[in-house]
Design an enzyme around this catalytic site. Structure first.
Site, PDB file in Angstrom:
ATOM      1  N   TYR A 243       0.938  -1.196   0.125  1.00  0.00           N
ATOM      2  CA  TYR A 243       0.001  -0.078   0.014  1.00  0.00           C
ATOM      3  C   TYR A 243       0.994   1.336   0.072  1.00  0.00           C
ATOM      4  O   TYR A 243       0.709   2.032  -0.809  1.00  0.00           O
ATOM      5  CB  TYR A 243      -0.908  -0.118   1.155  1.00  0.00           C
ATOM      6  CG  TYR A 243      -1.615   1.208   1.380  1.00  0.00           C
ATOM      7  CD1 TYR A 243      -2.696   1.766   0.559  1.00  0.00           C
ATOM      8  CD2 TYR A 243      -1.281   2.252   2.293  1.00  0.00           C
ATOM      9  CE1 TYR A 243      -3.213   2.945   0.812  1.00  0.00           C
ATOM     10  CE2 TYR A 243      -2.012   3.396   2.671  1.00  0.00           C
ATOM     11  CZ  TYR A 243      -2.836   3.845   1.932  1.00  0.00           C
ATOM     12  OH  TYR A 243      -3.614   4.977   1.999  1.00  0.00           O
TER      13      TYR A 243
HETATM   14  O1  LIG Z   1      -2.237   6.844   7.681  1.00  0.00           O
HETATM   15  C1  LIG Z   1      -2.269   6.151   6.696  1.00  0.00           C
HETATM   16  O2  LIG Z   1      -1.831   6.713   5.725  1.00  0.00           O
HETATM   17  C2  LIG Z   1      -3.287   5.008   6.972  1.00  0.00           C
HETATM   18  O3  LIG Z   1      -4.128   5.237   7.802  1.00  0.00           O
HETATM   19  C3  LIG Z   1      -4.755   3.900   8.079  1.00  0.00           C
HETATM   20  O4  LIG Z   1      -3.899   2.803   8.369  1.00  0.00           O
HETATM   21  P1  LIG Z   1      -3.426   2.524   9.790  1.00  0.00           P
HETATM   22  O5  LIG Z   1      -2.559   3.377  10.615  1.00  0.00           O
HETATM   23  O6  LIG Z   1      -2.977   1.195   9.950  1.00  0.00           O
HETATM   24  O7  LIG Z   1      -5.021   2.469  10.595  1.00  0.00           O
HETATM   25  P2  LIG Z   1      -5.723   1.218  11.306  1.00  0.00           P
HETATM   26  O8  LIG Z   1      -6.006   0.152  10.358  1.00  0.00           O
HETATM   27  O9  LIG Z   1      -6.935   1.679  11.783  1.00  0.00           O
HETATM   28  O10 LIG Z   1      -4.588   0.839  12.386  1.00  0.00           O
HETATM   29  C4  LIG Z   1      -4.334   1.685  13.557  1.00  0.00           C
HETATM   30  C5  LIG Z   1      -3.567   1.064  14.546  1.00  0.00           C
HETATM   31  O11 LIG Z   1      -4.232  -0.036  15.155  1.00  0.00           O
HETATM   32  C6  LIG Z   1      -3.697  -1.404  15.032  1.00  0.00           C
HETATM   33  N1  LIG Z   1      -4.586  -2.623  14.717  1.00  0.00           N
HETATM   34  C7  LIG Z   1      -5.216  -2.624  13.623  1.00  0.00           C
HETATM   35  C8  LIG Z   1      -6.020  -3.540  13.406  1.00  0.00           C
HETATM   36  C9  LIG Z   1      -6.315  -4.526  14.694  1.00  0.00           C
HETATM   37  O12 LIG Z   1      -7.209  -5.528  14.362  1.00  0.00           O
HETATM   38  N2  LIG Z   1      -5.538  -4.467  15.718  1.00  0.00           N
HETATM   39  C10 LIG Z   1      -4.883  -3.324  15.757  1.00  0.00           C
HETATM   40  O13 LIG Z   1      -4.013  -3.329  16.890  1.00  0.00           O
HETATM   41  C11 LIG Z   1      -2.782  -1.228  13.855  1.00  0.00           C
HETATM   42  O14 LIG Z   1      -1.420  -2.052  14.097  1.00  0.00           O
HETATM   43  C12 LIG Z   1      -2.298   0.239  14.016  1.00  0.00           C
HETATM   44  O15 LIG Z   1      -1.542   0.588  15.024  1.00  0.00           O
HETATM   45  C13 LIG Z   1      -5.734   3.616   6.904  1.00  0.00           C
HETATM   46  O16 LIG Z   1      -6.305   2.357   7.062  1.00  0.00           O
HETATM   47  C14 LIG Z   1      -4.740   3.484   5.614  1.00  0.00           C
HETATM   48  O17 LIG Z   1      -5.480   3.340   4.509  1.00  0.00           O
HETATM   49  C15 LIG Z   1      -3.761   4.637   5.492  1.00  0.00           C
HETATM   50  O18 LIG Z   1      -4.639   5.643   5.089  1.00  0.00           O
END
Ligand SMILES: O=C(O)[C@H]1O[C@H](OP(=O)(O)OP(=O)(O)OC[C@H]2O[C@@H](n3ccc(=O)[nH]c3=O)[C@H](O)[C@@H]2O)[C@H](O)[C@@H](O)[C@H]1O
Length: 434
Positions: A243
């Site tokens: 991504y």
């Molecule tokens: O800033 C971005 O550019 C991206 O932001 C977002 O990604 P992330 O920051 O990864 O958000 P998100 O999935 O909510 O996980 C948040 C936290 O929860 C943790 N997480 C997640 C899922 C889970 O089941 N458990 C968990 O601990 C996980 O490890 C993480 O630490 C958008 O989805 C992406 O499309 C993109 O725009």
């Protein structure tokens, strides 16, 4: 010289062996020859029949595609034009891609409310529940925003849209989102974030006049960068997920269109955007769903038991950053597909500048939902996640007047209120059964 008979019936094992000395055999041969030619003719006839059936089918198919296409026609063009109409002096007409998505919906609404013309484009794919996208569309329709159902890879559709409307700006938010899903379906990232982006930029560069393009990059481009807070000039050559790699590629691709064709480009690195009408695949959203349903949630933890943290950014702040970007985007300089002078190329972080750990996110949700979460804490799998994000927003503050005002407590409260009402819960978190 081999005879015609020899050529037609060569004496190879398993095939006819002709004894020329026997008259009767000769007669038999002629009968056989006659029946074989008949078979041959029949075969030809059947092949011709099949071919005409298949071409008729494809005619019917393309015809029905033409007649059932979700775009095109006079009525459709009228709806597009009406939606694009500007209702304030100095306003803009904006093509918003991904308009039925989370950020797209909010940005479209904000533009329309201040009198700008908006035409939405969305392919309503099923990466997450399309009924939520349909509900967002219905809301936008209610505010006079028309959403075209189509894909950014459809160059004919894009050309048509640019033909019908003179767009001053394109707000490009259509993308395959999600960091971890890239391991399941890598091709969808290439399809939307690379191929789709190029198709869109091709349409923009050929349009006359060219629109200014503002588009969604991602905080994930910082990848393994550990210099905090993340500044736009930091390294972005160590992506941790496909991504992130496609978003980084998008930054390079947009640069070439700026350099060669004079397109005005603004890339926005969004930092984990959340809020009402959000994305069900994101942690805050899926945690809320599971907590209310009494199901466990998986909380990832970094190496050495360090909590993961994100610079969670509330949707209203992001919308202000998007509008600020559109308002300050200089004009594209090309025409007829040719650059006439240098055009702006900008990249901004749009974050909140105060990272919060995932366990604290869960605590805030528990408080607003008045329900305890069943946590399942596991070590972060090697699936593209980064340990933390933290935005330096000085450039956006200076150039766009961007100033986030919503902290995670307040933003999640608004999200939870929306979630309960949208999914039919009362404010004690009990599902209302009709
Ligand atoms: O800033 C971005 O550019 C991206 O932001 C977002 O990604 P992330 O920051 O990864 O958000 P998100 O999935 O909510 O996980 C948040 C936290 O929860 C943790 N997480 C997640 C899922 C889970 O089941 N458990 C968990 O601990 C996980 O490890 C993480 O630490 C958008 O989805 C992406 O499309 C993109 O725009």
């Amino acid at each position: 010289m081999p005879s015609l008979e020899d050529e037609l019936f060569p004496s190879t094992p398993g095939k006819f062996k002709i004894d020329r000395s026997h008259h009767t055999m000769n007669r038999q041969f002629h009968r056989c020859f006659a029946s074989t030619s008949t078979m041959f003719l029949w075969a030809l006839f059947l092949i011709a029949l099949t071919a005409s059936y298949l071409s008729f089918q494809s005619f019917v198919d393309s015809g029905s595609r033409y007649f059932t296409a979700s775009w095109g026609g006079l009525q459709w063009e009228k709806q597009v034009r009406t939606s694009a109409q500007i209702h304030r002096s100095g306003g803009m007409s904006v093509l918003v891609t991904g308009a039925a998505g989370f950020v797209g919906t909010h940005v479209s609404l904000a533009l329309k409310k201040r009198g700008d013309g908006v035409v939405g484009l969305d392919n309503f794919n099923n990466y997450y529940d399309p009924s939520l996208k349909k509900a967002r569309k219905a809301m936008l329709n209610g505010h006079g925003i028309f959403i075209v159902e189509g894909d950014i890879n459809d160059s004919r559709l894009l050309d048509k849209l640019f033909d019908v409307v003179v767009f001053t700006h394109v707000m490009h938010l259509a993308a395959q989102a999600g960091v971890r899903y890239a391991m399941e379906n890598p091709q969808s990232y290439v399809h939307s974030n690379i191929a789709g982006l190029v198709t869109l930029l091709e349409a923009c560069k050929s349009s006359n006049p060219q629109p200014a393009v503002v588009w969604a990059s991602s905080s994930s481009v910082y990848g393994l960068n550990d210099k905090v807070p993340f500044s736009e000039s930091d390294r972005t050559d160590q992506p941790a997920s496909l991504y992130a790699a496609t978003k980084k590629a998008g930054e390079e691709i947009t640069h070439t269109y700026n350099h060669i064709y004079g397109l005005s480009i603004t890339g926005l690195r969004f930092f984990t955007v959340y809020g009402p009408w959000g994305r069900p695949d994101m942690a805050y959203f899926s945690f809320t769903r599971n907590i209310l349903q009494g199901k466990p949630i998986t909380v990832y933890r970094g190496k050495n038991r360090v909590d993961l943290a994100r610079d969670f950014t509330y949707i209203d702040d992001i919308v202000k950053g998007c509008l600020g970007s559109l308002d300050t985007a200089g004009k594209s300089t090309g025409s007829g597909g040719k650059k006439r002078g240098p055009a702006p190329y900008r990249i901004f972080n749009l974050g909140n500048t105060s990272p919060v750990t995932v366990p604290v996110l869960v605590e805030i949700l528990e408080k607003h939902l008045k329900v305890k979460a069943k946590r399942n804490v596991v070590e972060m799998p090697g699936n593209g996640d980064v340990p933390f994000t933290h935005a330096n927003i000085s450039a956006a503050r200076r150039e766009l007047g961007y100033k986030p005002t919503t902290d995670l407590q307040t933003g999640l409260k608004k999200f939870v209120r929306w979630y309960l009402s949208y999914y039919g819960y009362n404010n004690r978190g009990t599902k209302i059964v009709n």
